[in-house]
Design an enzyme around this catalytic site. Structure first.
Site, short mmCIF file in Angstrom:
data_model
loop_
_atom_site.label_atom_id
_atom_site.label_comp_id
_atom_site.label_asym_id
_atom_site.label_seq_id
_atom_site.Cartn_x
_atom_site.Cartn_y
_atom_site.Cartn_z
N THR A 17 0.82 -1.22 0.00
CA THR A 17 0.00 0.00 0.00
C THR A 17 0.85 1.27 0.00
O THR A 17 1.92 1.32 0.60
CB THR A 17 -0.91 0.00 1.26
OG1 THR A 17 -1.65 -1.22 1.28
CG2 THR A 17 -1.86 1.18 1.26
N GLU A 18 0.34 2.29 -0.67
CA GLU A 18 1.00 3.60 -0.68
C GLU A 18 -0.05 4.67 -0.36
O GLU A 18 -1.25 4.41 -0.43
CB GLU A 18 1.62 3.85 -2.05
CG GLU A 18 2.68 2.82 -2.38
CD GLU A 18 3.45 3.13 -3.67
OE1 GLU A 18 3.14 4.16 -4.31
OE2 GLU A 18 4.35 2.34 -4.00
N THR A 62 2.19 -2.70 8.51
CA THR A 62 2.24 -3.38 9.80
C THR A 62 3.68 -3.79 10.11
O THR A 62 4.37 -4.34 9.24
CB THR A 62 1.31 -4.62 9.78
OG1 THR A 62 0.00 -4.18 9.44
CG2 THR A 62 1.29 -5.33 11.13
N ARG A 113 -25.21 -9.67 35.36
CA ARG A 113 -25.81 -8.33 35.46
C ARG A 113 -27.32 -8.47 35.68
O ARG A 113 -27.99 -9.18 34.93
CB ARG A 113 -25.54 -7.56 34.16
CG ARG A 113 -26.23 -6.21 34.09
CD ARG A 113 -25.62 -5.21 35.03
NE ARG A 113 -26.20 -3.89 34.89
CZ ARG A 113 -25.91 -2.88 35.69
NH1 ARG A 113 -25.02 -3.02 36.67
NH2 ARG A 113 -26.48 -1.70 35.52
N GLN A 117 -23.75 -3.42 23.19
CA GLN A 117 -25.15 -3.23 23.56
C GLN A 117 -25.50 -4.06 24.80
O GLN A 117 -26.19 -3.57 25.71
CB GLN A 117 -26.04 -3.64 22.37
CG GLN A 117 -27.47 -3.15 22.46
CD GLN A 117 -27.56 -1.62 22.40
OE1 GLN A 117 -26.64 -0.96 21.95
NE2 GLN A 117 -28.66 -1.09 22.87
N GLY A 160 -24.43 -2.57 27.92
CA GLY A 160 -25.08 -1.30 28.27
C GLY A 160 -24.04 -0.19 28.41
O GLY A 160 -23.08 -0.13 27.63
N GLY A 161 -24.20 0.66 29.42
CA GLY A 161 -23.27 1.77 29.63
C GLY A 161 -21.84 1.29 29.83
O GLY A 161 -20.88 1.94 29.41
N GLU A 181 -5.95 -5.81 4.02
CA GLU A 181 -5.78 -6.89 3.01
C GLU A 181 -6.97 -6.93 2.04
O GLU A 181 -7.38 -7.99 1.59
CB GLU A 181 -5.54 -8.23 3.69
CG GLU A 181 -4.26 -8.21 4.53
CD GLU A 181 -3.67 -9.56 4.84
OE1 GLU A 181 -3.87 -10.48 4.04
OE2 GLU A 181 -3.01 -9.66 5.87
N SER A 219 -14.04 -4.76 2.18
CA SER A 219 -15.18 -5.64 1.88
C SER A 219 -15.63 -5.45 0.43
O SER A 219 -16.03 -6.42 -0.24
CB SER A 219 -16.35 -5.33 2.82
OG SER A 219 -16.09 -5.81 4.11
C1 LIG Z 1 -3.98 -1.04 10.53
C2 LIG Z 1 -3.65 -1.27 9.09
C3 LIG Z 1 -2.67 -2.18 8.76
C4 LIG Z 1 -2.31 -2.35 7.43
N1 LIG Z 1 -1.25 -3.19 7.11
C5 LIG Z 1 -0.78 -3.20 5.83
C6 LIG Z 1 0.43 -3.90 5.51
O1 LIG Z 1 1.06 -4.52 6.38
N2 LIG Z 1 0.88 -3.85 4.23
C7 LIG Z 1 0.22 -3.18 3.25
O2 LIG Z 1 0.69 -3.17 2.12
N3 LIG Z 1 -0.95 -2.52 3.52
C8 LIG Z 1 -1.45 -2.51 4.78
N4 LIG Z 1 -2.61 -1.82 5.08
C9 LIG Z 1 -3.30 -1.12 4.01
C10 LIG Z 1 -4.67 -1.72 3.66
O3 LIG Z 1 -4.52 -2.93 2.99
C11 LIG Z 1 -5.41 -0.65 2.83
O4 LIG Z 1 -5.75 0.41 3.72
C12 LIG Z 1 -6.65 -1.19 2.17
O5 LIG Z 1 -6.30 -2.08 1.13
C13 LIG Z 1 -7.53 -0.08 1.59
O6 LIG Z 1 -6.80 0.82 0.82
P1 LIG Z 1 -6.97 2.41 1.06
O7 LIG Z 1 -6.80 2.62 2.52
O8 LIG Z 1 -6.06 3.12 0.15
O9 LIG Z 1 -8.48 2.71 0.68
P2 LIG Z 1 -9.02 3.11 -0.77
O10 LIG Z 1 -8.51 2.14 -1.78
O11 LIG Z 1 -8.78 4.55 -1.00
O12 LIG Z 1 -10.57 2.86 -0.58
C14 LIG Z 1 -11.46 3.85 -0.04
C15 LIG Z 1 -12.90 3.34 -0.21
O13 LIG Z 1 -13.19 3.18 -1.61
C16 LIG Z 1 -13.63 1.85 -1.85
N5 LIG Z 1 -13.20 1.42 -3.19
C17 LIG Z 1 -11.98 1.53 -3.74
N6 LIG Z 1 -11.99 1.00 -4.97
C18 LIG Z 1 -13.24 0.55 -5.20
C19 LIG Z 1 -13.89 -0.12 -6.30
N7 LIG Z 1 -13.23 -0.44 -7.40
N8 LIG Z 1 -15.20 -0.43 -6.18
C20 LIG Z 1 -15.89 -0.13 -5.04
N9 LIG Z 1 -15.32 0.49 -3.97
C21 LIG Z 1 -14.02 0.82 -4.05
C22 LIG Z 1 -12.98 1.00 -0.75
O14 LIG Z 1 -13.65 -0.23 -0.57
C23 LIG Z 1 -13.09 1.95 0.43
O15 LIG Z 1 -14.40 1.86 0.96
C24 LIG Z 1 -2.99 -1.66 6.40
C25 LIG Z 1 -4.02 -0.78 6.75
C26 LIG Z 1 -4.34 -0.55 8.07
C27 LIG Z 1 -5.40 0.46 8.40
#
Ligand SMILES: Cc1cc2nc3c(=O)[nH]c(=O)nc-3n(C[C@H](O)[C@H](O)[C@H](O)COP(=O)(O)OP(=O)(O)OC[C@H]3O[C@@H](n4cnc5c(N)ncnc54)[C@H](O)[C@@H]3O)c2cc1C
Length: 396
Positions: free
Chosen positions: A141-142, A173, A283, A351, A354-355, A378, A381
């Protein structure tokens, strides 16, 4: 109705129906004991401080939890993917942040090295990773490309017998502590299919460093940071797999990794369920324990049912993965279902409390915070649904 006999039957059924061997049950117990004794007592403090416990992580390596499916000849435990699912679930019940770091180390960094590395590379790096001597990270990821990972900007340019890497990976990570990072980089911008290559980068190479550490909603025990590459030179020997096949291999790595995120979600959901069940039995409201209210019973019933269904999907995917068959659709199904079920279960958990579900001294709120990552990391959804639909439509 909620007496010890019924609970015992439920616990026994849960294990027996899945046909776990005595060895597999022992592994589960060992992980449960480790998580209970070495993680649980420190959890509130680590979660608050976003502390990644390096020594505890390395101890996990000594217990065989950092190379679960890697063959013994490379120092791994040589176990099945079913065992791996059980390991991650058990850790996830206690702390999903620690479990996430273990999963990223196992399935992503170590998994990619095992999948694509040549024999020399495997011999050089896997024993260090599987023993916990080295901590692993995996950078796909970038800042500008997550779901659309092939749109990455990090480059690797050949210079003699070396490659020069430039770019920034984010949300990685274990990045702050990684001794070895597998980094995906563009080697041919024009080649849309085979333009990305994987490189293994040791932490003592000039030009690689961890960047900003993220302050997160949940999974706070897991380290998440940028990985910055500035004219970082690696020799040819550090190229993992064939040139141009990094992205193809990364997708295979994610096929396995997604099963572990499913297992992680199952662990969180089970933890939330068990905490809510126990709380509901002590509870009182309106002169009786809240577990006597049908509204509470129905929530518990839904939670327990969905946890079991999610685990079965993870076991199915793990079995297919172990068989060597293509698991893309099934790991996406397991991750999608388990993570969404777990979000629902943790919400019900709050839920039922509760509080007190909103208060940090009680367990429900942490599960609720931690779980959301499972629908994102990874592959979100939405991406899982795309992967599943693509396979279904190609088959029909
Ligand atoms: C705690 C944490 C640990 C992580 N660890 C790693 C790691 O070890 N190595 C690594 O490489 N990455 C890692 N990630 C990155 C993670 O895999 C990405 O955040 C994830 O794949 C989503 O990419 P994004 O954040 O750029 O969201 P985006 O791609 O910008 O998505 C934003 C929204 O748009 C939706 N969307 C995007 N494209 C489409 C489409 N074609 N159709 C419908 N909806 C779409 C997405 O589902 C989302 O709801 C980590 C992220 C977190 C938060």
């Amino acid at each position: 109705m909620y007496g010890s006999i019924r609970r015992g039957v439920y616990d026994t059924m849960r294990r027996m129906d899945f046909g776990l061997s005595d060895d597999q049950k022992q592994i589960q117990e060992m992980v449960r004991d480790f998580a209970t004794s070495d993680i649980k007592p420190h959890l509130a403090e680590w979660d608050e401080a976003q502390h990644f416990p390096v020594d505890t992580f390395k101890k996990a390596g000594q217990l065989g939890l950092l190379g679960v499916t890697i063959p013994e000849q490379y120092g791994g435990a040589g176990l099945s993917y079913i065992d791996y699912v059980n390991v991650i679930e058990e850790l996830g019940v206690v702390d999903s942040g620690f479990a996430l770091s273990v999963a990223a180390h196992n399935s992503l960094c170590t998994g990619h090295t095992y999948l694509a590395g040549n024999e020399d590379q495997k011999k050089k790096w896997l024993p260090k990773l599987t023993s916990g001597e080295w901590i692993g990270a995996w950078g796909l990821t970038e800042p500008g490309s997550g779901s659309d990972a092939s749109g990455m900007r990090t480059t690797a340019v050949k210079d003699g017998n070396e490659w020069v890497l430039n770019g920034t990976k984010n949300f990685i990570t274990n990045a702050t502590y990684a001794d070895l990072s597998v980094v995906l980089a563009v080697t041919d911008r024009e080649d849309k299919k085979h333009g990305i290559t994987a490189f293994a980068v040791e932490k003592d190479r000039k030009g690689i460093r961890a960047g900003k550490k993220e302050n997160k909603l949940g999974m706070r025990v897991s380290d998440t940071a940028e990985l910055v590459l500035e004219d970082c030179r690696v020799p040819d020997e550090n190229m993992l797999g064939k040139i141009g096949y990094g992205f193809v291999d990364a997708m295979k790595v994610l096929d396995g990794g997604r099963i572990s995120i499913g297992a992680l979600a199952v662990g969180i959901a089970r933890g939330a369920y068990e905490a809510a069940r126990d709380y509901a039995k002590q509870r009182t409201a309106f002169g009786q324990v809240i577990a006597q209210f049908q509204a509470i019973q129905f929530m518990l019933a839904d939670m327990a049912t969905e946890v079991d269904a999610a685990r079965l999907l993870c076991y199915r995917a793990a079995t297919i993965k172990d068989s060597g068959e293509r698991v893309t659709q099934f790991s996406a199904m397991a991750k999608l279902y388990a993570s969404e079920v777990a979000v629902r279960a943790t919400e019900k958990g709050v839920q039922i409390f509760g509080g007190y579900g909103f208060i940090k001294e009680f367990p429900a709120e942490k599960y609720y915070r931690d779980v959301k990552l499972c629908t994102i990391g990874e592959g979100t959804s939405e991406i899982q649904r795309m992967v599943i639909a693509r396979t279904l439509l190609a088959e029909s």
